[in-house]
Design a protein around this motif. Structure first.
Motif, PDB file in Angstrom:
ATOM      1  N   LEU A 108      14.944  10.366   1.466  1.00  0.00           N
ATOM      2  CA  LEU A 108      13.819   9.441   1.419  1.00  0.00           C
ATOM      3  C   LEU A 108      14.252   7.986   1.565  1.00  0.00           C
ATOM      4  O   LEU A 108      13.600   7.199   2.255  1.00  0.00           O
ATOM      5  CB  LEU A 108      13.048   9.618   0.108  1.00  0.00           C
ATOM      6  CG  LEU A 108      11.827   8.715  -0.089  1.00  0.00           C
ATOM      7  CD1 LEU A 108      10.813   8.906   1.033  1.00  0.00           C
ATOM      8  CD2 LEU A 108      11.184   8.987  -1.451  1.00  0.00           C
ATOM      9  N   GLY A 109      15.348   7.614   0.932  1.00  0.00           N
ATOM     10  CA  GLY A 109      15.821   6.240   1.035  1.00  0.00           C
ATOM     11  C   GLY A 109      16.098   5.830   2.470  1.00  0.00           C
ATOM     12  O   GLY A 109      15.809   4.693   2.874  1.00  0.00           O
TER      13      GLY A 109
ATOM     14  N   LEU B 111       6.414  -3.919   5.662  1.00  0.00           N
ATOM     15  CA  LEU B 111       6.646  -3.518   4.286  1.00  0.00           C
ATOM     16  C   LEU B 111       7.388  -4.628   3.551  1.00  0.00           C
ATOM     17  O   LEU B 111       8.124  -5.407   4.146  1.00  0.00           O
ATOM     18  CB  LEU B 111       7.471  -2.225   4.255  1.00  0.00           C
ATOM     19  CG  LEU B 111       6.901  -1.039   5.038  1.00  0.00           C
ATOM     20  CD1 LEU B 111       7.798   0.190   4.841  1.00  0.00           C
ATOM     21  CD2 LEU B 111       5.472  -0.739   4.606  1.00  0.00           C
ATOM     22  N   ASN B 112       7.211  -4.658   2.252  1.00  0.00           N
ATOM     23  CA  ASN B 112       7.892  -5.636   1.410  1.00  0.00           C
ATOM     24  C   ASN B 112       9.311  -5.146   1.148  1.00  0.00           C
ATOM     25  O   ASN B 112       9.520  -4.187   0.388  1.00  0.00           O
ATOM     26  CB  ASN B 112       7.127  -5.819   0.104  1.00  0.00           C
ATOM     27  CG  ASN B 112       7.700  -6.922  -0.762  1.00  0.00           C
ATOM     28  OD1 ASN B 112       8.896  -6.959  -1.040  1.00  0.00           O
ATOM     29  ND2 ASN B 112       6.838  -7.814  -1.228  1.00  0.00           N
ATOM     30  N   ALA B 113      10.291  -5.775   1.783  1.00  0.00           N
ATOM     31  CA  ALA B 113      11.682  -5.316   1.696  1.00  0.00           C
ATOM     32  C   ALA B 113      12.221  -5.378   0.280  1.00  0.00           C
ATOM     33  O   ALA B 113      12.973  -4.495  -0.149  1.00  0.00           O
ATOM     34  CB  ALA B 113      12.554  -6.140   2.641  1.00  0.00           C
TER      35      ALA B 113
ATOM     36  N   ALA C 105      14.242  -2.199  -4.161  1.00  0.00           N
ATOM     37  CA  ALA C 105      14.246  -1.958  -5.611  1.00  0.00           C
ATOM     38  C   ALA C 105      13.886  -0.507  -5.908  1.00  0.00           C
ATOM     39  O   ALA C 105      14.469   0.119  -6.811  1.00  0.00           O
ATOM     40  CB  ALA C 105      13.264  -2.901  -6.293  1.00  0.00           C
ATOM     41  N   PHE C 106      12.948   0.040  -5.132  1.00  0.00           N
ATOM     42  CA  PHE C 106      12.580   1.445  -5.315  1.00  0.00           C
ATOM     43  C   PHE C 106      13.716   2.374  -4.883  1.00  0.00           C
ATOM     44  O   PHE C 106      14.050   3.331  -5.581  1.00  0.00           O
ATOM     45  CB  PHE C 106      11.308   1.768  -4.533  1.00  0.00           C
ATOM     46  CG  PHE C 106      10.942   3.220  -4.564  1.00  0.00           C
ATOM     47  CD1 PHE C 106      10.304   3.765  -5.665  1.00  0.00           C
ATOM     48  CD2 PHE C 106      11.266   4.056  -3.497  1.00  0.00           C
ATOM     49  CE1 PHE C 106       9.995   5.115  -5.719  1.00  0.00           C
ATOM     50  CE2 PHE C 106      10.954   5.403  -3.532  1.00  0.00           C
ATOM     51  CZ  PHE C 106      10.322   5.935  -4.642  1.00  0.00           C
TER      52      PHE C 106
ATOM     53  N   MET D 228       2.841   1.567  -3.685  1.00  0.00           N
ATOM     54  CA  MET D 228       3.626   2.676  -4.243  1.00  0.00           C
ATOM     55  C   MET D 228       4.993   2.202  -4.708  1.00  0.00           C
ATOM     56  O   MET D 228       5.487   2.622  -5.752  1.00  0.00           O
ATOM     57  CB  MET D 228       3.744   3.791  -3.206  1.00  0.00           C
ATOM     58  CG  MET D 228       2.415   4.471  -2.890  1.00  0.00           C
ATOM     59  SD  MET D 228       2.481   5.546  -1.425  1.00  0.00           S
ATOM     60  CE  MET D 228       3.484   6.909  -2.061  1.00  0.00           C
ATOM     61  N   PHE D 229       5.625   1.306  -3.932  1.00  0.00           N
ATOM     62  CA  PHE D 229       6.917   0.738  -4.345  1.00  0.00           C
ATOM     63  C   PHE D 229       6.767  -0.051  -5.650  1.00  0.00           C
ATOM     64  O   PHE D 229       7.589   0.074  -6.557  1.00  0.00           O
ATOM     65  CB  PHE D 229       7.463  -0.206  -3.272  1.00  0.00           C
ATOM     66  CG  PHE D 229       7.810   0.440  -1.957  1.00  0.00           C
ATOM     67  CD1 PHE D 229       8.371   1.704  -1.905  1.00  0.00           C
ATOM     68  CD2 PHE D 229       7.585  -0.233  -0.758  1.00  0.00           C
ATOM     69  CE1 PHE D 229       8.707   2.302  -0.692  1.00  0.00           C
ATOM     70  CE2 PHE D 229       7.912   0.346   0.458  1.00  0.00           C
ATOM     71  CZ  PHE D 229       8.469   1.609   0.491  1.00  0.00           C
ATOM     72  N   ALA D 230       5.714  -0.854  -5.709  1.00  0.00           N
ATOM     73  CA  ALA D 230       5.555  -1.796  -6.817  1.00  0.00           C
ATOM     74  C   ALA D 230       5.148  -1.129  -8.123  1.00  0.00           C
ATOM     75  O   ALA D 230       5.563  -1.572  -9.206  1.00  0.00           O
ATOM     76  CB  ALA D 230       4.530  -2.867  -6.440  1.00  0.00           C
TER      77      ALA D 230
END
Length: 267
Positions: A105-106, A122-124, A129-130, A210-212
């Motif tokens: 996934l990464g 996307l917010n890098a 961080a995710f 979803m990341f945040a």
């Protein structure tokens, strides 16, 4: 259960009625006629072994081709031992099915960060961080579902097309739908069916959400609830949950419950 699936035939499907959906997005869907489009791309994500790909899953794939004979279906699975054997009768009948053994996934997220200029990105910072915590999250109870939620969102962002869960039977052609999700119940959207253009602004916003706000312990938090939260953060989409017939500036076609979820999953 006996399959009634036959050899590939050419059919002209009827139009989808978008009357009970957000008017702005419905108009955008109608702007592109079926004849102007490339063959529809459908995507499935299967997370368990081949033995678990049963009759219901096979019927789900059959239903795609029953209504869209020229469709291109891709099934994503991370297990290199997974094959398309359960679907051999469909392939032998002349339909197009591809198996994609997806990466870690990464790596998929890192690849998605390399989107072309001029599209919603996307917010890098949030993404990295995710990624740094994936090894920790993989040990949690609901990771199999959370991983699938991310993969389907990444597919919609990087490829565009139609994503459906492997237990959903299509009963009506989907040719006339674009940039759409459906309500599962009043004011609650779901991610089991998604139709989006490549690099659509909503899919970028969804992944960033979803990341945040990822939570490994709450069922559905990173799936249907993430879709609902993202829609509620888009000013033009908030009212769409209450009045699907009003002209709004929502970039997403929000369909009523009867479209994708006419019955509850536990009924």
């Amino acid at each position: 259960v006996v399959s009634v699936f036959g050899e590939k035939q050419s059919v002209v499907p009827p139009k989808w009625n978008t009357t009970n959906s957000t008017a702005a997005a419905a108009a955008a869907a109608a702007a592109t006629t079926t004849s102007d489009r490339k063959p529809l791309s459908f995507y499935f994500v299967h997370t368990t072994d081949e033995a678990s790909f049963g009759v219901g899953n096979v019927r789900a794939v059959e239903s795609v081709f029953f209504h869209h004979p020229n469709a291109q279906v891709t099934i994503f699975h991370k297990d290199a031992n997974f094959t398309l054997q359960p679907l051999k009768h469909i392939i032998d009948a002349g339909y197009t099915i591809t198996l994609q053994h997806h990466q870690y996934l990464g790596a998929l997220i890192t690849s998605a960060l390399e989107s072309p200029s001029g599209v919603s990105t996307l917010n890098a910072t949030l993404a990295h961080a995710f990624i740094a915590k994936i090894a920790e999250y993989e040990k949690t109870e609901f990771w199999y579902a959370n991983e699938a939620n991310f993969i389907r969102a990444l597919i919609m962002y990087t490829r565009g097309g139609i994503y459906i869960d492997t237990d959903i039977i299509i009963v009506k052609p989907m040719d006339d739908l674009r940039n759409s999700v459906g309500l599962e119940r009043p004011a609650h959207a779901n991610n089991a069916v998604q139709i989006f253009d490549q690099y659509h602004s909503f899919t970028a916003s969804l992944l960033n959400e979803m990341f945040a706000s990822f939570s490994p312990k709450i069922w559905g938090h990173n799936g249907p609830k993430a879709v609902t939260r993202t829609l509620n953060k888009i000013v033009g989409c908030r009212g769409a949950f209450k009045n699907l017939n009003t002209t709004l500036s929502c970039p997403v076609n929000i369909l009523p419950e009867v479209a994708f979820y006419p019955m509850r999953w536990n009924k």
